[in-house]
Design an enzyme around this catalytic site. Structure first.
Site, PDB file in Angstrom:
ATOM      1  N   ASP A 105       0.867  -1.167   0.000  1.00  0.00           N
ATOM      2  CA  ASP A 105       0.000   0.000   0.000  1.00  0.00           C
ATOM      3  C   ASP A 105       0.909   1.223   0.000  1.00  0.00           C
ATOM      4  OD1 ASP A 105      -2.307   1.538   0.125  1.00  0.00           O
ATOM      5  OD2 ASP A 105      -2.490   1.376   2.295  1.00  0.00           O
ATOM      6  N   ASP A 107       0.726   5.308  -0.261  1.00  0.00           N
ATOM      7  CA  ASP A 107      -0.171   6.461  -0.206  1.00  0.00           C
ATOM      8  C   ASP A 107       0.617   7.754  -0.308  1.00  0.00           C
ATOM      9  OD1 ASP A 107      -2.577   5.052   0.143  1.00  0.00           O
ATOM     10  OD2 ASP A 107      -2.298   4.947   2.305  1.00  0.00           O
TER      11      ASP A 107
END
Length: 171
Positions: A105, A107
């Site tokens: 992930d 971000d």
């Protein structure tokens, strides 16, 4: 570390993993992902230590390993998001159910002082300030960084974060 970094112009990326996939560990996934940044035109100029936390919102999911990096890039925010998406995809990221376990992930937390809806990209990241697993690592490398909307430092935000309160650096 703040002194050598232009905090107002900082481009900040958070990394997380709670599904090692074919890799031997979450740390190996994240280290390999960081190694791919340069090929996408992203230079890491500062990085936090690794932080561990329970999965959120479901603590029964595997725990997370997280970190934050400050990067330098010529990519605009949308091109940077596309590059981060390519890296996630290369590491087997599958977008199924929201907050499902994931191999990688990435971000975009902040792009300098940019704020608001930038053609569908919300900056700074709309939930980063409430996440200790983001603000804690960021405070480690840039405690004086100021959130573009709240004006609070990463250190102050880490102290009051409401999500991932168990997040802590690994020894």
């Amino acid at each position: 570390m703040d002194a050598a970094i232009d905090l107002d112009g900082s481009v900040i990326v958070a990394l997380g993993c709670n599904d090692k996939g074919v890799w031997t560990s979450a740390r190996e996934v994240l280290e390999a992902a960081l190694a791919r940044f340069r090929a996408e035109g992203i230079d890491v100029i500062a990085r936090s230590s690794w932080w561990a936390s329970q999965a959120w919102p479901d603590p029964d999911d595997p725990p997370f390993l997280n970190a934050v990096v400050i990067v330098r890039t010529e990519l605009d925010p949308h091109a940077l998001m596309a590059a981060l998406g390519r890296i996630e995809e290369a590491f087997g990221r599958m977008r199924t159910v929201q907050n499902a376990p994931r191999t990688l992930d990435l971000d975009l937390i902040a792009y300098g002082r940019e704020q608001g809806d930038c053609a569908g990209l919300i900056l700074p990241h709309p939930r980063a300030a409430e996440r200790k697993f983001v603000m804690g690592p960021l405070a480690e490398i840039a405690p004086a960084w100021l959130h573009p909307l709240t004006g609070l430092s990463s250190k102050a935000l880490a102290d009051v974060a409401s999500v991932g309160r168990d997040a802590s650096p690994l020894g």
